[in-house]
Design an enzyme around this catalytic site. Structure first.
Site, PDB file in Angstrom:
ATOM      1  N   HIS A  72      35.238  -0.322  27.689  1.00  0.00           N
ATOM      2  CA  HIS A  72      36.317  -0.813  28.591  1.00  0.00           C
ATOM      3  C   HIS A  72      35.783  -2.514  28.892  1.00  0.00           C
ATOM      4  O   HIS A  72      34.901  -1.983  29.218  1.00  0.00           O
ATOM      5  CB  HIS A  72      36.802   0.218  29.591  1.00  0.00           C
ATOM      6  N   CYS A 113      32.248  -2.037  31.976  1.00  0.00           N
ATOM      7  CA  CYS A 113      32.118  -1.021  32.473  1.00  0.00           C
ATOM      8  C   CYS A 113      30.307  -0.568  32.789  1.00  0.00           C
ATOM      9  O   CYS A 113      28.815  -1.006  32.277  1.00  0.00           O
ATOM     10  CB  CYS A 113      31.327  -0.659  30.511  1.00  0.00           C
ATOM     11  N   ASP A 164      34.669   7.053  32.536  1.00  0.00           N
ATOM     12  CA  ASP A 164      34.894   6.302  33.845  1.00  0.00           C
ATOM     13  C   ASP A 164      36.637   7.271  33.949  1.00  0.00           C
ATOM     14  O   ASP A 164      37.426   6.552  32.605  1.00  0.00           O
ATOM     15  CB  ASP A 164      35.252   4.996  33.126  1.00  0.00           C
TER      16      ASP A 164
END
Lengths: 507, 507
Positions: free
Chosen positions: A241, A252, A175
């Site tokens: 995260h 996520c 990401d």
């Protein structure tokens, strides 16, 4: 909360000239500081925060992002007068002023026949900006400032060895909101940490075993980074995260925005890697593990503190946001002591080396917490995806900025469809939905001292480019997917080398 | 020339029952010995030839190949009476008798509705035969006979260490006519030699560097196969090939049947690997190199003898066919001495360890030269391709028979299109031209002690199967490409595990 905006010039001219822009049809948030103060005036609220570094990092972040975000508003203006007589000269003047470079002349000159090919022009500009960004990065080393020069990397290497580790290997999620994890969120020197990003932080165990093997071999054979008889271990960390602002949507994607699942899967993968090492090699071979969570809205980290045996309990962690609050008014010494105490309280049996390392990571993160507060407020404006391009391949040392790049470490598209598909999905919303193509930089770094390695890197680029065009042929055929092919001799520590692209016009 | 045919039973029942067959519309040559003598009567013409082993190897080769070659004639008979009333019972009786197993009942029972699906039935039989062949291999270890049991492997390991090498890593061409290179042509224990096959023997340098790194690490850390302070080196060998009968057509396809080019490219790849090691690691790291040529018509080898510095001159070689002729009437001692002398004459400065190793390889090859002469005449009847299936993936330890398998060591189809395409091209002539499908066994071995490794092997199989079906979709859609998915825990040293196939009926 006082927000400060630094000035000063560490940066190349084209970045200085770049203006803030808003991407076509979407809000591409850029830094919007409350007050236009000078960098030099930056001061920290917290004794452990490095305000000067915050200023430098902020200047770098905004200038790079502006160079990308100026593309759409500039092209929009260019589009508006494409059928006027002095079009080419006007367009070039504007591009030079707003972007720092001229547009490809041949494309502009053909505009009178048909409409300007905006998709190609947009991709061309993204790739050109990427090239200039890389050239700047590899010639001026903008992230190796005070305390983080080569000697900063050495210093950190010495520090982790004192903590009982010889290698720190971090796998964040692919990401883009974690692309700055090493240099910004954790404030670590990029040269001293191995970073390999995977969707959901689900790192490849076989690749990690290879790295462990290589590391051990070099310790035994060449005494690098230390000799094998020193009682240090390989530390593998996973950074998952979550989103504190919109937890059920902006967490996520690979774990369905389920924070507990992201943490659990990260831990499972770490344990599997550890067991693989223990079962595959004799003589007490093992590794140490570390699990971190990053709140992508505030950049505050959560560190799961291992016990004396290195075991990690998902419920036993320290939240750097709490640490910031509890130590905000303390002196450097008192705050440091309080932090160590908080780590110990989270997990009574934590080893001394691990305690030191975790305390350092938390202290480093306090600067980033204040960075976000000072420059962006209670959280980033772009809490969702806002990446500027996809990076695929091996390399991308220069990508250390949040939401600049969705990037996945990969050898083949075939093995990495999960990572690549997530990236394409993100950009389908960000770009394709607005008629703009997905810009993909395919990059393979190579070791120039190995014969044929450059040729193989070129082959890899071409192979991955072909595979991506085949997998996403519906996009590619409509001009909605463009690839830039890039290699770099990482041993020579030089510039990137652009091989070509899917565009008709050279970059 | 006396040709001898052995009997005796080392082999499983289904292989004993198998009959010689001729493949649909093509000459699938099988062993056609001139005289039907007993294995026990085998004696050698040359003092250094192991006649008893030749008998065992021949029995194994013919019985395995017959089990595959019985498929087409059996199915042809089955096809002839598919619309008769007692069809199912008759077909099963015939299959049991000729192939050693029954055909899938459901397919036979549906034959009255439409025609028998011969393509699927053929692929099913190939996969079934492959399964039985593997089960036999991993339960009876048919190639680990006298002198080549586990202790044979240890003996060979000791021998190469005396010659100055701790690892022997051979890359033959992926061509099926070299699949027996290790156990037959060179008469080496398969457990003690690393084999990785690539089209044109163009092995992957990065993969080889990884193996070198792992080998060094294990020497340092675990003293395996010897400790790192012993002055031995990693020996990388390339086995290219050529055809003495039809040199301009039946040589190596990857090098356009140009023998000189095949040798030169092999040497270039070896040198590149050596330089990669020397440039990437310090402290005098290097490897030793060996270049072999194999005449696929007679299995006689050519060994390019390195000089004192390990340098290889393509013109300085020993041809085992000459050695056979020049030593045919000598005693064991005289022949051995003469061979060492011939190696020295080829390259005066050859090192003593390398001399010993090359002499052994040549002596071993004399048995294979006589094997071909005794059982096949002046050369094999099938000088061209006659593989029974394609093998793709990591594993295939059991494939040690000439022209049984076109097999390529691969992780992904994407990286190995060259290898895979050559295989498909070969089978387009062998099978597709006659309406029969290309049978592809996709196999991934895994280390059971590594958590998740079985799951990853399953994923790899599925991924490669999907990628192959996508790349060769024109074949797959017509039922002209079928895949069998197989994994094996190579640490448990057990049977293969069949995951499934592209066929509707389970194997």
């Amino acid at each position: 909360m006082i927000r400060r905006k630094p000035t000063g010039s560490l940066l190349s001219k084209h970045r200085q000239r770049a203006v803030t822009g808003t991407a076509a049809g979407r809000a591409r948030p850029t830094a919007t500081p409350a007050a236009n103060l000078n960098y030099a005036q930056v001061s920290a609220n917290h004794a452990l925060v490095d305000g000067a570094e915050n200023g430098q990092l902020y200047q770098y972040e905004t200038s790079v992002k502006k160079s990308f975000d100026a593309i759409v508003p500039t092209l929009r203006k260019v589009s508006a007068y494409q059928h006027e007589e002095d079009f080419v000269a006007r367009a070039q003047a504007l591009a030079k002023q707003e972007l720092g470079y001229e547009l490809p002349k041949a494309v502009l000159e053909d505009a009178w026949v048909e409409q300007l090919d905006m998709r190609s022009l947009f991709a061309w500009c993204v790739f050109k900006s990427y090239q200039l960004y890389c050239d700047d990065f590899f010639s001026t080393a903008p992230l190796s400032n005070t305390g983080l020069s080569k000697s900063g990397a050495e210093e950190f290497q010495n520090f982790i060895q004192q903590c009982g580790f010889h290698t720190m290997d971090v796998s964040p999620c692919a990401d883009g909101r974690l692309a700055h994890a090493i240099r910004y969120v954790l404030r670590l020197p990029i040269e001293a940490v191995r970073r390999k990003s995977y969707a959901g932080a689900m790192f490849d165990i076989d690749n990690s075993i290879q790295k462990w093997v290589e590391t051990e071999m070099l310790r035994f054979r060449e005494g690098r980074p230390n000799t094998a008889d020193e009682p240090t271990r390989y530390l593998k960390a996973v950074a998952y995260h979550f989103s504190s602002v919109d937890p059920s949507h902006e967490g996520c994607a690979a774990h369905g925005s389920d924070d507990a699942l992201a943490a659990k899967q990260g831990l499972n993968r770490l344990k599997a890697f550890q067991q693989a090492i223990e079962n595959s090699f004799c003589c007490g071979a093992s590794i140490d593990l570390l699990l971190l969570g990053i709140d992508t809205d505030t950049d505050a980290i959560k560190v799961h503190v291992p016990d004396a045996n290195g075991d990690i309990d998902l419920e036993k962690f320290v939240d750097a946001k709490d640490v910031y609050q509890q130590t905000q008014r303390l002196s450097v010494n008192d705050a440091t002591q309080r932090i160590e105490q908080m780590v110990r309280e989270a997990q009574a049996g934590v080893g001394e080396g691990m305690l030191k390392l975790i305390s350092k990571l938390i202290i480093n993160n306090l600067s980033q917490i204040e960075y976000v507060m000072n420059y962006y407020g209670s959280h980033y404006e772009d809490i969702g995806h806002a990446e500027r391009f996809i990076g695929a391949g091996i390399g991308f040392e220069e990508v250390q900025l949040r939401n600049l790049t969705y990037f996945a470490y990969l050898n083949t598209v075939e093995e990495s469809t999960a990572d690549f598909d997530v990236g394409i999905k993100i950009f389908s919303k960000l770009n394709v939905a607005h008629g703009l193509p997905v810009p993909v930089v395919i990059r393979f770094d190579y070791h120039g001292q190995v014969p044929g390695s450059r040729e193989r890197a070129i082959e890899h680029c071409q192979r991955v480019s072909d595979a991506a065009a085949a997998r996403y042929s519906d996009l590619a055929e409509k001009g909605l997917l463009h690839t830039l092919l890039v290699i770099r001799d990482c041993n020579a520590n030089g510039q990137i080398e652009i091989l070509g692209s899917s565009l008709k016009t050279a970059i």
